[in-house]
Design a protein around this motif. Structure first.
Motif, PDB file in Angstrom:
ATOM      1  N   ARG A  75       0.813  -1.214   0.000  1.00 20.29           N
ATOM      2  CA  ARG A  75       0.000   0.000   0.000  1.00 20.29           C
ATOM      3  C   ARG A  75       0.849   1.268   0.000  1.00 20.29           C
ATOM      4  NH1 ARG A  75      -4.527  -1.766   4.374  1.00 20.29           N
ATOM      5  NH2 ARG A  75      -2.862  -2.982   5.314  1.00 20.29           N
ATOM      6  N   VAL A  76       2.146   1.121   0.351  1.00 19.55           N
ATOM      7  CA  VAL A  76       3.025   2.307   0.449  1.00 19.55           C
ATOM      8  C   VAL A  76       4.412   1.985  -0.120  1.00 19.55           C
ATOM      9  CG1 VAL A  76       1.849   3.319   2.466  1.00 19.55           C
ATOM     10  CG2 VAL A  76       3.597   1.608   2.817  1.00 19.55           C
ATOM     11  N   PRO A  77       4.501   1.636  -1.413  1.00 23.93           N
ATOM     12  CA  PRO A  77       5.754   1.042  -1.908  1.00 23.93           C
ATOM     13  C   PRO A  77       6.863   2.022  -2.300  1.00 23.93           C
ATOM     14  CG  PRO A  77       4.091   1.076  -3.642  1.00 23.93           C
ATOM     15  CD  PRO A  77       3.424   1.633  -2.411  1.00 23.93           C
ATOM     16  N   SER A  78       6.526   3.299  -2.574  1.00 25.52           N
ATOM     17  CA  SER A  78       7.458   4.152  -3.327  1.00 25.52           C
ATOM     18  C   SER A  78       8.729   4.527  -2.572  1.00 25.52           C
ATOM     19  CB  SER A  78       6.752   5.436  -3.767  1.00 25.52           C
ATOM     20  OG  SER A  78       5.723   5.106  -4.662  1.00 25.52           O
ATOM     21  N   ALA A  79       8.607   4.816  -1.273  1.00 24.80           N
ATOM     22  CA  ALA A  79       9.769   5.334  -0.538  1.00 24.80           C
ATOM     23  C   ALA A  79      10.924   4.330  -0.546  1.00 24.80           C
ATOM     24  CB  ALA A  79       9.363   5.674   0.895  1.00 24.80           C
ATOM     25  N   SER A  80      10.601   3.041  -0.525  1.00 30.34           N
ATOM     26  CA  SER A  80      11.681   2.029  -0.486  1.00 30.34           C
ATOM     27  C   SER A  80      12.522   2.069  -1.755  1.00 30.34           C
ATOM     28  CB  SER A  80      11.089   0.626  -0.293  1.00 30.34           C
ATOM     29  OG  SER A  80      10.451   0.565   0.957  1.00 30.34           O
ATOM     30  N   ASN A  81      11.893   2.441  -2.898  1.00 35.99           N
ATOM     31  CA  ASN A  81      12.667   2.551  -4.141  1.00 35.99           C
ATOM     32  C   ASN A  81      13.569   3.779  -4.132  1.00 35.99           C
ATOM     33  OD1 ASN A  81      11.048   0.385  -4.809  1.00 35.99           O
ATOM     34  ND2 ASN A  81      10.736   1.054  -6.924  1.00 35.99           N
ATOM     35  N   LEU A  82      13.075   4.884  -3.546  1.00 35.60           N
ATOM     36  CA  LEU A  82      13.940   6.067  -3.449  1.00 35.60           C
ATOM     37  C   LEU A  82      15.142   5.744  -2.551  1.00 35.60           C
ATOM     38  CD1 LEU A  82      14.761   8.976  -3.871  1.00 35.60           C
ATOM     39  CD2 LEU A  82      13.037   9.685  -2.196  1.00 35.60           C
ATOM     40  N   ILE A  83      14.889   4.988  -1.484  1.00 34.17           N
ATOM     41  CA  ILE A  83      16.010   4.628  -0.603  1.00 34.17           C
ATOM     42  C   ILE A  83      17.011   3.739  -1.342  1.00 34.17           C
ATOM     43  CG2 ILE A  83      16.565   3.280   1.485  1.00 34.17           C
ATOM     44  CD1 ILE A  83      14.358   4.901   2.866  1.00 34.17           C
ATOM     45  N   ALA A  84      16.539   2.911  -2.260  1.00 37.30           N
ATOM     46  CA  ALA A  84      17.467   2.106  -3.083  1.00 37.30           C
ATOM     47  C   ALA A  84      18.383   3.030  -3.889  1.00 37.30           C
ATOM     48  CB  ALA A  84      16.676   1.191  -4.017  1.00 37.30           C
ATOM     49  N   GLU A  85      17.801   4.090  -4.427  1.00 39.44           N
ATOM     50  CA  GLU A  85      18.632   5.033  -5.205  1.00 39.44           C
ATOM     51  C   GLU A  85      19.636   5.746  -4.293  1.00 39.44           C
ATOM     52  OE1 GLU A  85      16.127   7.589  -7.590  1.00 39.44           O
ATOM     53  OE2 GLU A  85      14.879   5.871  -8.156  1.00 39.44           O
ATOM     54  N   LEU A  86      19.207   6.067  -3.082  1.00 39.82           N
ATOM     55  CA  LEU A  86      20.116   6.758  -2.156  1.00 39.82           C
ATOM     56  C   LEU A  86      21.259   5.835  -1.738  1.00 39.82           C
ATOM     57  CD1 LEU A  86      17.615   8.763   0.109  1.00 39.82           C
ATOM     58  CD2 LEU A  86      18.666   9.421  -2.068  1.00 39.82           C
ATOM     59  N   TYR A  87      20.936   4.565  -1.491  1.00 46.83           N
ATOM     60  CA  TYR A  87      22.003   3.595  -1.170  1.00 46.83           C
ATOM     61  C   TYR A  87      23.014   3.534  -2.320  1.00 46.83           C
ATOM     62  CZ  TYR A  87      20.671   0.852   3.066  1.00 46.83           C
ATOM     63  OH  TYR A  87      20.458   0.401   4.345  1.00 46.83           O
ATOM     64  N   ALA A  88      22.490   3.492  -3.557  1.00 45.07           N
ATOM     65  CA  ALA A  88      23.397   3.398  -4.710  1.00 45.07           C
ATOM     66  C   ALA A  88      24.303   4.638  -4.752  1.00 45.07           C
ATOM     67  CB  ALA A  88      22.584   3.264  -6.001  1.00 45.07           C
ATOM     68  N   GLU A  89      23.697   5.806  -4.520  1.00 44.47           N
ATOM     69  CA  GLU A  89      24.487   7.053  -4.531  1.00 44.47           C
ATOM     70  C   GLU A  89      25.507   7.057  -3.385  1.00 44.47           C
ATOM     71  OE1 GLU A  89      21.876  10.461  -4.800  1.00 44.47           O
ATOM     72  OE2 GLU A  89      23.568  11.840  -4.515  1.00 44.47           O
ATOM     73  N   ALA A  90      25.159   6.408  -2.281  1.00 41.27           N
ATOM     74  CA  ALA A  90      26.081   6.356  -1.131  1.00 41.27           C
ATOM     75  C   ALA A  90      27.247   5.405  -1.383  1.00 41.27           C
ATOM     76  CB  ALA A  90      25.317   5.921   0.119  1.00 41.27           C
ATOM     77  N   GLY A  91      27.162   4.608  -2.465  1.00 45.64           N
ATOM     78  CA  GLY A  91      28.269   3.712  -2.805  1.00 45.64           C
ATOM     79  C   GLY A  91      28.018   2.251  -2.453  1.00 45.64           C
ATOM     80  N   LEU A  92      26.790   1.904  -2.092  1.00 45.99           N
ATOM     81  CA  LEU A  92      26.511   0.498  -1.768  1.00 45.99           C
ATOM     82  C   LEU A  92      26.546  -0.327  -3.059  1.00 45.99           C
ATOM     83  CD1 LEU A  92      25.634  -1.124   0.848  1.00 45.99           C
ATOM     84  CD2 LEU A  92      23.349  -1.156  -0.163  1.00 45.99           C
TER      85      LEU A  92
END
Ligand code: NAD
Length: 493
Positions: A175-192
């Motif tokens: 019911r609330v899926p979107s924020a987890s995808n933005l966090i995936a992008e932030l992890y990628a930007e952080a170098g994960l």
């Protein structure tokens, strides 16, 4: 139409099954989310398993640095995350920002993972022998999370798991899926590296396939009690380490010596904030002795002053509930309690749609046999019960099957101390209504509010996502005397 995709191995991934999304403030469709089926579950777990081989070899210092980078990105994107939360969940923006901050605090704890993972060392436990222990990651960890904290609850899990050297597959609430995808992008930007954090969207079918998948080592679950019990049993039977946090019925006890204005302010915020959709919401106020009538009068005044409206409107104190079904369940509980003899002091049942709005409801004269007391309503409904003494209030709380959070309002240190020692509840507030532990402590309830033995984040989170190794080591030199009793069970000398 907006379609929310999975995030597997560092990239968006499509699928063939989807479910509609709704904006709770308007009731209108707002897009769709993919529902992972066997192929996507296998792909997510396989990506995480491949990444584990290299990620678990990355040094502690580098893992911590990625957490520092993520922490800064979460701060920079706080507003964007809050807007995603409000659009799908409905809570007011300030509340959404608050959950992003509380989630970020877990990342701040994870920045100190080198300290949290320090082992033990005993020099010379026997002649020429040293003993030491350290903790290692488990492998692929899975998280299945509820709708009510789209950012904070997942952040209770994956930063700790990942900082400990695991890889992660998160199944957000459909019911609330979107924020987890933005966090995936932030992890990628952080170098994960790719594959360390994966997002698998889906429903119960997806969740069941994930928690029993042979490639998954450990399962963290947060949600309602029936599902928590099921996840604990199913994942446990499949051989996983599992922690499953469930629902709640949180009582706030108000003693006659309390500052009643402070108690009423705090209980109002805890009962109606986020439209009561918090596992730490206060849903029962227990007024002791003469506190009852003046407390109810104050609670009623405050409940009537709450502005209900879209979460994006700065004038709103409280947004909608998550769905039409949730709205009908909440109002149905109020109606059933009224029929069973409770008095509806403040009635929020008849708010106009089309959004899923329910106003604050305050019920006096409820009893413990009413469904509104026995069940978790998970909406803006506060019941007031009366008790003659503090002991009676404690007995009431201890007889309730849930044990997530509770609070006491009093001016007496002795009463507070007696309460905190006697209640069978995991998290306790003294003149604090929502006692959510700081990230460097651990979060978890007792009884039907948690299945498993470890709480989430903080030190217990580190223990959950790692396992111990104990090493006994000898480095003989040419002058080490020969051991003459090799066949006997080794003892120290
Ligand atoms: P829910 O139990 O319906 O769903 C939680 C998650 O489980 C979702 O991802 C959902 O897709 C999945 N799921 C649902 N049914 C399933 C099934 N039969 N098998 C496997 N997976 C299934 O909970 P919800 O309505 O999303 O969230 C509200 C509940 O969560 C409330 O009960 C609230 O108290 C609880 N909660 C507890 C805590 C806590 O810390 N104890 C924190 C937040 C929320």
């Amino acid at each position: 139409m907006r379609s929310i995709q999975h995030w597997i191995d560092g990239a968006p991934v499509g699928g063939s099954t989807a479910a509609p999304l709704h904006d709770p403030a308007t009731g209108r469709p707002s897009g769709e989310v993919l529902l992972g089926r066997r192929a996507e579950v296998d792909a997510a777990v396989a990506a995480a398993a491949r990444a584990f081989g290299t990620w678990s070899e990355v040094s502690l210092t580098r893992r911590a640095r990625i957490m520092f980078a993520l922490r800064d990105l979460l701060e920079r994107h706080e507003d964007e995350l809050a807007r995603l939360i409000t659009a799908e969940h409905g809570k007011v923006l300030d509340d959404a920002r608050g959950e992003v901050v509380r989630g970020r605090e877990v990342v701040e704890f994870a920045c100190g993972i080198p300290q949290a993972l320090k082992g033990e060392y005993s020099d010379h436990v026997s002649s020429g022998v040293d003993a030491f222990s350290f903790r290692q990651p488990l492998g692929v960890c899975a998280g299945v999370v509820p709708f009510n904290f789209p950012v904070m609850v997942p952040l209770w899990m994956h930063p700790i798991a990942i900082a400990c050297g695991n890889t992660f597959v998160l199944k957000p609430s459909e019911r609330v899926p979107s924020a987890s995808n933005l966090i995936a992008e932030l992890y990628a930007e952080a170098g994960l590296p790719e594959g360390v954090y994966n997002v698998l969207h889906g429903d119960r079918e997806t969740a069941d396939a994930l928690i029993t998948h042979p490639g998954v080592a450990a399962v963290s679950f947060v949600g309602s009690t029936p599902v928590a019990r099921h996840v604990h049993e199913a994942a446990g039977a499949a051989g996983k380490r599992v922690q499953a946090l469930g629902g709640a019925k949180n009582h706030a006890v108000v003693l006659p010596d309390a500052d009643l204005d402070l108690a009423a302010d705090q209980i109002t915020a805890a009962a109606y904030g986020s439209a009561g959709q918090r596992c730490m919401a206060v849903s029962v106020a227990v007024a002791v002795g003469p506190a009852a009538d003046p407390l109810i009068e104050r609670l009623a005044d405050r409940a009537r002053a709450i502005t209900v409206g879209p979460g994006t409107d700065p004038a709103s104190d409280m947004g909608p509930v998550i769905s039409a079904a949730a709205r009908d369940r909440v109002t149905g509980h109020v109606t059933a309690a009224e029929r069973a003899g409770a008095k509806v002091v403040v009635d929020g049942r008849d708010l106009p749609g089309p959004g899923f709005f329910v106003g604050p409801c305050l019920l006096d004269g409820a009893s413990t046999d009413m469904a509104a007391y026995r069940e978790e309503i998970f909406g803006p409904v506060l019941l007031v019960l009366r008790a003659a003494t503090l002991d009676e209030a404690i007995d009431l709380i201890n007889a309730n099957p849930y044990g997530n959070g509770t609070a006491i309002f009093t001016a007496s240190g002795a009463a507070a101390r007696r309460f905190q020692r006697a209640v069978h509840v995991g998290m306790i507030g003294v003149n604090v209504p929502i006692p959510v532990p700081m990230a460097f402590y651990s979060f978890g309830g007792w009884k039907a509010s948690l299945f498993g033995d470890t709480h989430v984040h903080g030190p217990e989170g580190v223990r959950f996502y790692t396992r111990a190794k104990a090493v006994t080591s000898r480095w003989p030199t040419p002058t080490t005397p020969a051991d003459t009793s090799l066949m006997a069970f080794p003892t120290s000398n």
